[in-house]
Structures are given as structure tokens and as C-alpha cells.
Design a protein around this motif. Structure first.
Motif, PDB file in Angstrom:
ATOM      1  N   ASN A 114       8.998 -16.104  11.703  1.00 49.06           N
ATOM      2  CA  ASN A 114       8.881 -16.168   9.794  1.00 49.06           C
ATOM      3  C   ASN A 114       8.360 -14.970   8.643  1.00 49.06           C
ATOM      4  N   VAL A 115       7.097 -14.465  10.020  1.00 48.17           N
ATOM      5  CA  VAL A 115       6.487 -13.130   9.798  1.00 48.17           C
ATOM      6  C   VAL A 115       8.007 -11.831   8.873  1.00 48.17           C
ATOM      7  N   LYS A 116       8.729 -12.398  10.508  1.00 50.76           N
ATOM      8  CA  LYS A 116       9.760 -10.660   9.970  1.00 50.76           C
ATOM      9  C   LYS A 116      10.964 -11.328   8.126  1.00 50.76           C
ATOM     10  N   ARG A 117      10.673 -12.911   8.060  1.00 48.65           N
ATOM     11  CA  ARG A 117      11.545 -12.740   7.097  1.00 48.65           C
ATOM     12  C   ARG A 117      10.362 -12.586   5.777  1.00 48.65           C
ATOM     13  N   TYR A 118       8.725 -12.821   6.300  1.00 49.65           N
ATOM     14  CA  TYR A 118       8.764 -12.757   5.067  1.00 49.65           C
ATOM     15  C   TYR A 118       8.468 -10.345   4.887  1.00 49.65           C
ATOM     16  N   LEU A 119       8.398 -10.452   5.997  1.00 50.01           N
ATOM     17  CA  LEU A 119       8.606  -8.803   5.637  1.00 50.01           C
ATOM     18  C   LEU A 119       9.116  -8.340   5.201  1.00 50.01           C
ATOM     19  N   SER A 120      10.722  -8.972   5.504  1.00 48.39           N
ATOM     20  CA  SER A 120      11.569  -8.220   5.025  1.00 48.39           C
ATOM     21  C   SER A 120      11.992  -9.024   3.246  1.00 48.39           C
ATOM     22  N   SER A 121      11.331 -10.062   2.992  1.00 44.48           N
ATOM     23  CA  SER A 121      11.123 -10.437   1.355  1.00 44.48           C
ATOM     24  C   SER A 121      10.532  -9.083   0.860  1.00 44.48           C
ATOM     25  N   ASN A 122       9.756  -9.278   0.985  1.00 38.88           N
ATOM     26  CA  ASN A 122       8.654  -7.798   0.743  1.00 38.88           C
ATOM     27  C   ASN A 122       9.052  -6.455   0.458  1.00 38.88           C
ATOM     28  N   PHE A 123       9.900  -6.178   1.317  1.00 33.78           N
ATOM     29  CA  PHE A 123       9.982  -4.656   0.998  1.00 33.78           C
ATOM     30  C   PHE A 123      11.659  -4.580   0.360  1.00 33.78           C
ATOM     31  N   THR A 124      12.519  -5.609   0.388  1.00 28.10           N
ATOM     32  CA  THR A 124      13.474  -5.935  -0.193  1.00 28.10           C
ATOM     33  C   THR A 124      13.058  -5.886  -1.569  1.00 28.10           C
ATOM     34  N   LYS A 125      12.581  -6.624  -2.008  1.00 26.66           N
ATOM     35  CA  LYS A 125      11.629  -6.708  -3.719  1.00 26.66           C
ATOM     36  C   LYS A 125      11.745  -5.272  -3.874  1.00 26.66           C
ATOM     37  N   SER A 126      10.502  -4.550  -3.564  1.00 24.61           N
ATOM     38  CA  SER A 126      10.012  -3.287  -3.347  1.00 24.61           C
ATOM     39  C   SER A 126      11.327  -2.521  -3.467  1.00 24.61           C
ATOM     40  N   PHE A 127      11.611  -1.947  -3.145  1.00 25.86           N
ATOM     41  CA  PHE A 127      12.669  -1.023  -2.241  1.00 25.86           C
ATOM     42  C   PHE A 127      13.741  -1.149  -3.521  1.00 25.86           C
ATOM     43  N   LEU A 128      14.343  -2.437  -4.154  1.00 23.03           N
ATOM     44  CA  LEU A 128      15.096  -2.347  -4.660  1.00 23.03           C
ATOM     45  C   LEU A 128      14.692  -2.448  -6.380  1.00 23.03           C
ATOM     46  N   THR A 129      13.698  -2.073  -6.183  1.00 24.44           N
ATOM     47  CA  THR A 129      12.719  -2.077  -7.744  1.00 24.44           C
ATOM     48  C   THR A 129      12.346  -0.449  -7.679  1.00 24.44           C
TER      49      THR A 129
END
Length: 339
Positions: free
Chosen positions: A3-18
Motif C-alpha cells: 500500500n505504501v508503494k501504491r501511495y508513493l506511486s500515486s503521488n509521484f505520477t500526479k507530480s510527474f505529469l503536472t
């Protein structure tokens, strides 16, 4: 940890695309302006402009990805620290090293993608781009004016009554092969083509006459090709192995290879450096995300520019080793001992 990996992945994806999308559009605009400047010298259709842009996509992505990765990683770690979320994860028994392993995996995938783009896709795109420009410039240099006498195509004098883009109607071609030997060709229509890098006129439905002092010969043809071999308009396309093999004898190609390799390694080299200054305790430390991002990007690209101008393989190895060791030391001193 799933779940932590999923949480970090979600945050990174949003930030990266932005971050990635605005930078991508800015770099694309620069390339589009560069492509549009070609219209001052050669005629390009809208489809041809799109084709040149598509051939430039590997370069656009190559220059956009490393900066976007550094900025996204810095933004994610800085924001999670500022919101005390990394401290909460540490309280749950998750160390900073474990969090960083996830970002190292992402960095490894980014570096693999950059290596594939820089050493496989980019050379093919650049060569196709240059070949297309060479072909269009060759066409621009051959501009037949309907009704004008004395125009030349290679060794041939040519007269055209009508012209429509690359198609011609009612052509007459004259050539003197030697003293006393002459050739005439007439055709109802013709077309300007390229064959293996050489310009040619393909004539259809016409007659040919060969005149010497002894006789006159006439021939009817369905199709006749007239080549312009006086000018070399071709652009030689190399395979990937041949293209980079020239780095052994061409210093510029070697410097380009070293530059591409270093840029491709930037995601891996930047993780520790970014984490060392963005994983903080907001109660006691200030958030310097923007400054960290700017300094790391500036430092890495200064090294890359040196490699592009006067780089050697030993300099690349030394620079990468020093950056990696410095990042590990800073992360251990500023983060690992506390988180």
C-alpha cells in the motif's frame, strides 16, 4: 509495504505529469519554431510539418524526461515531508531507505527508457529528419519554370509547357552526348521523383530521337527515366551499430555518446542528492525543494555540457562515481541517521 508503494506511486505520477506536460509543450514549441523556420527555404505541407515534428519526438522526450523526473521527485519528497507524512511512515517502522528503494526502481526504469531513446530511437529520428531536409532542399533547387527556354536538369536542357507541383506536361529534353551526336526526348507528361537518393524525371508516353551525322533514329517509349547525377542529393542512412561505431574515429560522435549516456544516468544519480535535502523534519528544518531542484539540475547539466564538448570515458566514469558517492554520503549524513 504494498500500500505504501501504491501511495508513493500515486503521488509521484500526479507530480510527474503536472511537471512533465508543461515542459513537454514548451520544448515542443521550441522544436516547432525550428521546424517552421525551414519554410523560409523550402516548401512544406502541413503533413510534412507533422512528419518532421514526429521525427523530433525522441529528442523532445529525451530532453524533457530527466528534468521532469528530478523536479517531480523533489516535489513529492518535499511535500510529503512538509505534511509530516514521511515522519508518520517512519513512526510505523518504515525507514527512509525503504522508501528510497521504490524511487530507485523508478529511476532505473527511467534510465533504461532514456538509454533506449538516446542510443536507438534518436539516431534514427535525426537521420530521417536530415534526409528529409536534404530531399526537400534538392527539390527546391530544381525549380522548372513553364515556358522558359535553357533550363537544365543534370546534363540535359529541358523545356516544360505546363507544371503542377511535381508533375509536368508537354516536355522536351535535349542532350548533346558528343560533337555531332544529339538526343531529343518529348513526352506528354513527367514527374519528379527520388530513387536511392538521386533525383530523376520519369517521362511517360513519348518519343526519343538520336541524331548523328550518318543517321536519325526514332524510338517510342512508355516510360523513360532521366537521372540528375551531377549533384549528390542523397543522405546516407546508417544502422544503429554503424552510427555509434563512428564514435571510435569521430570525436564529436564520441562526445555525443558520452553526453547521451550521462543524461540517461541522471535519474539514478539524482535520487540520493534530491532525497538528502528534501526528506526533512519540518519542525526543525526548512523546506528548500525549489532551490534543491534548481541546484541539482544545474550541476548535472553543467557536467553533461562538459562531456559534450570535451568529454572522455574516464571523465564520465569519474563524474558518475563522484556524484553517486556524494549522494550516498549526504543521504546517510542528513537522512539515514535520523529516519
Amino acid at each position: 509495504m504494498v500500500n505504501v508503494k501504491r501511495y508513493l506511486s500515486s503521488n509521484f505520477t500526479k507530480s510527474f505529469l503536472t511537471i512533465f506536460l508543461p515542459i513537454y509543450f514548451i520544448v515542443s514549441l521550441v522544436f516547432l519554431i525550428q521546424i517552421s523556420s525551414l519554410t523560409a527555404k523550402i516548401n512544406l505541407t502541413f503533413y510534412e510539418l507533422l512528419k518532421l515534428y514526429a521525427l523530433s519526438l525522441p529528442e523532445i522526450v529525451f530532453y524533457t524526461l530527466p528534468i521532469s523526473f528530478i523536479a517531480a521527485l523533489s516535489n513529492v519528497l518535499g511535500r510529503l515531508s512538509q505534511d509530516n507524512e514521511l515522519i508518520a511512515l517512519h513512526a510505523l517502522g518504515i525507514q527512509a531507505k525503504s522508501i528510497l528503494k521504490f524511487f530507485f526502481l523508478l529511476a532505473f526504469l527511467f534510465s533504461l527508457l532514456l538509454l533506449a531513446i538516446s542510443f536507438i530511437t534518436m539516431p534514427m529520428g535525426i537521420q530521417s529528419y536530415n534526409a528529409f531536409k536534404t530531399e526537400k532542399r534538392a527539390e527546391a533547387s530544381f525549380n522548372l519554370i513553364p515556358g522558359k527556354i535553357g533550363q537544365k536538369f543534370g546534363d540535359f536542357y529541358i523545356y516544360v509547357k505546363e507544371k503542377n507541383n511535381h508533375s509536368f506536361h508537354n516536355l522536351v529534353i535535349y542532350n548533346q552526348t558528343s560533337e555531332g551526336d544529339e538526343q531529343f526526348f518529348s513526352s506528354q507528361k513527367g514527374e519528379l521523383l527520388h530513387e536511392e537518393g538521386t533525383m530523376l524525371l520519369k517521362l511517360s508516353d513519348g518519343y526519343g530521337y538520336t541524331y548523328t551525322q550518318e543517321k536519325l533514329q526514332e524510338a517510342q517509349y512508355k516510360e523513360l527515366k532521366v537521372y540528375d547525377k551531377n549533384r549528390d542529393h542523397g543522405f546516407e542512412l546508417y544502422t544503429i551499430i554503424s552510427y555509434w561505431g563512428q564514435a571510435l574515429i569521430d570525436p564529436k560522435r564520441m562526445h555525443k555518446a558520452l553526453f547521451n549516456l550521462f543524461i540517461s544516468l541522471i535519474p539514478l544519480l539524482s535520487v540520493n542528492l534530491i532525497a538528502a535535502f528534501t526528506i526533512i523534519n519540518p519542525r526543525y528544518q526548512k523546506n528548500h525543494t525549489m532551490l534543491t531542484t534548481f541546484v541539482v539540475i544545474l550541476m548535472l547539466y553543467l557536467i553533461a555540457s562538459v562531456l559534450q564538448k570535451n568529454g572522455t570515458l574516464s571523465l564520465l566514469l569519474v563524474a558518475s562515481t563522484v556524484l553517486w558517492a556524494t549522494g550516498c554520503w549526504l543521504f546517510k549524513k542528513r537522512v539515514s541517521r535520523y529516519f
